[in-house]
Design a protein around this motif. Structure first.
Motif, PDB file in Angstrom:
ATOM      1  N   TYR A   1      -4.515   5.660  -5.402  1.00  0.00           N
ATOM      2  CA  TYR A   1      -3.597   5.421  -4.290  1.00  0.00           C
ATOM      3  C   TYR A   1      -3.405   3.928  -4.056  1.00  0.00           C
ATOM      4  O   TYR A   1      -2.292   3.472  -3.770  1.00  0.00           O
ATOM      5  N   THR A   2      -4.462   3.149  -4.163  1.00  0.00           N
ATOM      6  CA  THR A   2      -4.355   1.712  -3.927  1.00  0.00           C
ATOM      7  C   THR A   2      -3.393   1.071  -4.914  1.00  0.00           C
ATOM      8  O   THR A   2      -2.606   0.189  -4.536  1.00  0.00           O
TER       9      THR A   2
ATOM     10  N   ASN B   1       0.020   1.992  -3.716  1.00  0.00           N
ATOM     11  CA  ASN B   1       0.354   1.289  -2.484  1.00  0.00           C
ATOM     12  C   ASN B   1       0.659  -0.180  -2.748  1.00  0.00           C
ATOM     13  O   ASN B   1       1.536  -0.779  -2.111  1.00  0.00           O
TER      14      ASN B   1
ATOM     15  N   TYR C   1      -0.343  -4.542   1.089  1.00  0.00           N
ATOM     16  CA  TYR C   1      -1.134  -3.347   0.790  1.00  0.00           C
ATOM     17  C   TYR C   1      -2.573  -3.459   1.269  1.00  0.00           C
ATOM     18  O   TYR C   1      -3.230  -2.436   1.521  1.00  0.00           O
TER      19      TYR C   1
ATOM     20  N   TRP D   1      -1.927   0.944   4.910  1.00  0.00           N
ATOM     21  CA  TRP D   1      -2.218   2.034   3.984  1.00  0.00           C
ATOM     22  C   TRP D   1      -2.042   3.368   4.682  1.00  0.00           C
ATOM     23  O   TRP D   1      -1.954   3.439   5.923  1.00  0.00           O
TER      24      TRP D   1
ATOM     25  N   ASP E   1      -3.993   6.274   3.509  1.00  0.00           N
ATOM     26  CA  ASP E   1      -5.003   7.157   2.912  1.00  0.00           C
ATOM     27  C   ASP E   1      -6.215   7.292   3.825  1.00  0.00           C
ATOM     28  O   ASP E   1      -7.359   7.329   3.366  1.00  0.00           O
TER      29      ASP E   1
END
Length: 629
Positions: free
Chosen positions: A595-596, A599, A607, A611, A613
């Motif tokens: 996910y990072t 993002n 980022y 976020w 998440d």
């Protein structure tokens, strides 16, 4: 008051109340007087454990001491250590080690993994302390290693109970029963090695911890004055800014002042020592903290596991090579002292790979009049005030440095590989930041020409082009080489087949979630060296390496990307976990890493501060609650 006795079943311990008697009494059986010490659940003061145990005869200490460990062991590692120490003092090293170790095993069956590991570590510390005090045989550490193996490989309560039940009824033979005879006859005979670890950065620290946990004797060599390796910041830079002059003054830090992690702290930490947010003064509580916070985490880790005591600071390894009998000769030099030779069973290389810059070939660079430096020597943006700067590269460092300099520079032009055409041009949100295709050439008049046909007159070129692996101290008679940034041959990026397991490397892969992977590699090395886990034959390892190289060639992957395992890291991690009997990395950790990256592509500027998440963060924090820090 009551006396506690024990029996075992598949669910753990149960206790049986006996007749009510006074606080102590003497029971006559024939001509033997037996003192029975009685207690009520949780009424014996913690500070008096050793005093109470020492006052007991060995005939009754087993039950009382075991109950003590049950009462106090699961509360905190310090209490477990004290209880273990008291038990060892009362029973003597042999029987005390066995009983206390199996109690730790049994406790682990009903505890979360973090508390269980605390119990093992505290128990191990207690064993070392008592055996050292008694000047006993340090081979007793094999019992610690053997006991710990059960929890690391998924011990179950019944197995632990059976072992402890055997110990409670064990009586020493007149001729002296070996300690190991109580343990499973199928367990391999574990061996303690003398191991040299080169480097006290993240790889060296976790390698030292895992080696020591496995029962090895460890020395860590660190040329600097503190732990942390690449995470130790210095404003100093090298005398040659692009790092070509072999006689340059070498600086081992590549950190720039503004650097923040490009992964969230939850996904970065070691498995049983999470990188949790700390609110106290002087700490960086951001989810993507600055480099100083990472260094403090590593310092905390080293202090927590007493790794500092293993490190020889200010000591550089100048030679490590094979000696007679398959041993390794390590030559080290401290400041203002003559080199010293020592012999070790094994060497673990943990010197990192962020010191020797890699530079691209650029036509005309020898006559270009501007200034150059590698990102290794970038620290702050002020020297680039009102300058035109070309940054070569599209990695995290190139992104960070270009945006850092854009706050003061007149223009910043990023030359990157493999950029899509629609992304070229001025960067959204910036008036002085542009994206270009790669540099095609440079000219004597100061012009930098890009492959897309654009050109700028630049004052500086900053190379954010990565690093080369380098092991100047290592002599392997050609068995390990570095060819176009491929370190090889290495079985699974760790063991050179011809020298395994006596030479190994931690931290060679890149574009990964670093610390968790380092931890798995270190556990594997430690277990192989102790004989708990076997490697394939030399021929089988070489065959595996060749198959891996062939797959890279078939996919068109350049040799210099051999150790870039970004897309393969989770499969790689799980493979090692299977080998060592360790749990797979948590699913949230994998998803958070992926996910990072998404993002960052969506929010390249923010980022680290925006976020979506939080569900993964919550899962991580739930797991972290299992570990006492």
């Amino acid at each position: 008051m009551r006396i506690i006795s024990y029996s075992c079943h598949s669910g753990g311990l149960i206790d049986k109340e006996k007749e009510q008697i006074g606080s102590s009494s003497s029971v006559q059986k024939g001509s033997t007087s037996k003192t029975c010490y009685t207690l009520t659940h949780k009424t014996i003061p913690y500070d008096s454990i050793q005093q109470h145990l020492s006052s007991l005869t060995k005939g009754t200490t087993t039950d009382i001491a075991t109950h003590m460990l049950e009462l106090f062991g699961s509360n905190a590692s310090l209490r477990f250590q004290t209880a273990s120490h008291a038990l060892l003092e009362a029973l003597g090293p042999d029987k005390g080690i066995l009983l206390s170790g199996c109690q730790a095993d049994e406790m682990s069956a009903d505890m979360n993994p973090g508390v269980a590991e605390k119990a093992y570590e505290a128990f191990s510390n207690a064993v070392e302390m008592v055996v050292r005090e008694k000047e006993g045989d340090l081979s007793n550490r094999e019992v610690v290693v053997r006991a710990r193996r059960n929890v690391l490989q998924g011990s179950n309560t019944l197995h632990c109970c059976e072992k402890r039940d055997a110990l409670i009824h064990w009586k020493p033979q007149k001729q002296g029963k070996p300690v190991k005879s109580i343990m499973s006859s199928t367990a391999p005979l574990l061996t303690s090695r003398n191991v040299a670890v080169i480097g006290a950065g993240p790889t060296g620290l976790v390698a030292a911890r895992e080696l020591q946990r496995e029962g090895h004797q460890v020395v860590v060599f660190e040329r600097g004055d503190e732990v942390g390796g690449a995470w130790v910041y210095t404003p100093e830079v090298e005398s040659d800014p692009i790092g070509l002059n072999p006689k340059r003054s070498i600086v081992h830090s590549s950190l720039y002042d503004s650097l923040r992690t490009n992964l969230p702290r939850e996904s970065m930490g070691f498995r049983d020592y999470p990188f949790k947010k700390r609110e106290e003064k002087g700490r960086d509580s951001r989810r993507f903290p600055g480099h100083r916070e990472v260094l403090m985490y590593l310092q905390d880790f080293a202090a927590r596991f007493e790794i500092d005591e293993l490190v020889r600071f200010g000591t550089e390894v100048v030679f490590a090579g094979l000696d007679k009998g398959g041993k390794w000769r390590v030559t080290s030099a401290s400041r203002n002292t003559d080199p010293v030779d020592e012999i070790y069973d094994a060497v673990v290389v943990c010197n990192g790979h962020y010191v020797k810059p890699r530079l691209p070939h650029i036509p005309g660079i020898n006559v270009w009049p501007g200034k150059q430096l590698h990102s290794h020597n970038y620290r702050r943006p002020e020297p680039y005030q009102d300058k035109v700067v070309v940054v070569i590269g599209n990695s995290s460092s190139a992104d960070d440095i270009s945006r850092d300099m854009a706050t003061v520079a007149k223009e910043v032009h990023i030359a990157a590989w493999s950029l899509e055409e629609d992304k070229l041009g001025k960067v959204h949100g910036h008036e002085n930041l542009w994206l270009h295709s790669m540099v095609d050439s440079v000219r004597e008049d100061g012009t930098v020409v890009f492959k897309d046909g654009n050109a700028v007159a630049a004052d500086f070129i900053i190379h954010c082009t990565g690093y080369s692996y380098e092991f100047p101290f290592l002599e392997t008679n050609g068995e390990v080489t570095v060819d176009d940034n491929r370190v090889g041959p290495l079985y699974k990026h760790v063991f050179p087949p011809a020298l395994a397991p006596w030479l190994s490397f931690v931290g060679v892969p890149w574009k990964i979630a670093t610390f968790p992977l380092f931890e798995l590699q270190s556990k594997w090395i430690a277990a192989v060296l102790s004989n708990r886990i076997a490697l394939p034959s030399k021929e089988e390892m070489l065959e595996d390496v060749e198959a891996f190289y062939s797959s890279l060639e078939a996919s068109g992957t350049p040799k210099r990307f051999t150790h870039n395992i970004a897309l393969l890291q989770w499969e790689y991690n799980d493979w090692i976990a299977d080998k060592i009997g360790f749990p797979y990395h948590e699913e949230w950790r994998k998803q958070m890493f992926l996910y990072t990256a998404e993002n960052k592509a969506l929010r390249p500027e923010s980022y680290r501060d925006e976020w979506e998440d939080d569900d993964l963060v919550q899962q991580a924090e739930q797991d972290f609650a299992n570990y006492l820090i």
